[in-house]
Write a protein that holds these residues in place. Sequence first.
Motif, PDB file in Angstrom:
ATOM      1  N   ASP A  60      34.500  35.410  37.527  1.00 32.69           N
ATOM      2  CA  ASP A  60      33.827  35.511  36.394  1.00 32.69           C
ATOM      3  C   ASP A  60      34.327  36.629  35.581  1.00 32.69           C
ATOM      4  N   GLU A  61      34.335  37.838  36.095  1.00 28.43           N
ATOM      5  CA  GLU A  61      34.771  39.042  35.274  1.00 28.43           C
ATOM      6  C   GLU A  61      36.059  38.943  34.566  1.00 28.43           C
ATOM      7  N   SER A  66      39.109  37.783  29.714  1.00 29.99           N
ATOM      8  CA  SER A  66      40.007  36.984  28.933  1.00 29.99           C
ATOM      9  C   SER A  66      39.385  36.168  27.821  1.00 29.99           C
ATOM     10  N   GLU A  67      38.129  35.940  27.886  1.00 27.99           N
ATOM     11  CA  GLU A  67      37.387  35.283  26.618  1.00 27.99           C
ATOM     12  C   GLU A  67      37.243  36.039  25.698  1.00 27.99           C
ATOM     13  N   GLU A  68      36.999  37.412  26.077  1.00 33.51           N
ATOM     14  CA  GLU A  68      36.870  38.492  24.817  1.00 33.51           C
ATOM     15  C   GLU A  68      38.273  38.784  24.248  1.00 33.51           C
ATOM     16  N   LYS A  69      39.280  38.699  25.029  1.00 29.67           N
ATOM     17  CA  LYS A  69      40.677  38.996  24.560  1.00 29.67           C
ATOM     18  C   LYS A  69      40.851  37.685  23.336  1.00 29.67           C
TER      19      LYS A  69
END
Length: 126
Positions: A60-61, A66-69
Amino acid sequence: MTTSSPRSAFEQQLCSQLLSLSGVAEILADRVMALEARLAEVEVQRRADVADVAINDDADELLSASEEKVRILRDRLAPVELTEPQPEESAEVIQLTPDNEDTAEPNASSDDTEYVDDPQIDLMTA
């Protein structure tokens, strides 16, 4: 010998009750051992679940990072929305004409090329 026969009947009854009691104790011991085995299995399963949860937390982290990037990259690559320039934001354009060439900066070149920073021009597609 009459005194030994009541005692022997009492001893027989006591022995049969002790035998029944030992049978109950044996059944209880079997059940306790079965419960201990099941408890050990549950603890092993719980440890495996905790390890899975830890792996899931790590995943999850990583997914969040990755989602933030990806979001940051999309923001960088997305075309900038153009808005109407505000009067204080617009660049001052000086038209060089024969009348005001004298007042132009002395370092300015004499050719007619003029460079203007126009926020309405998309430099990525030009």
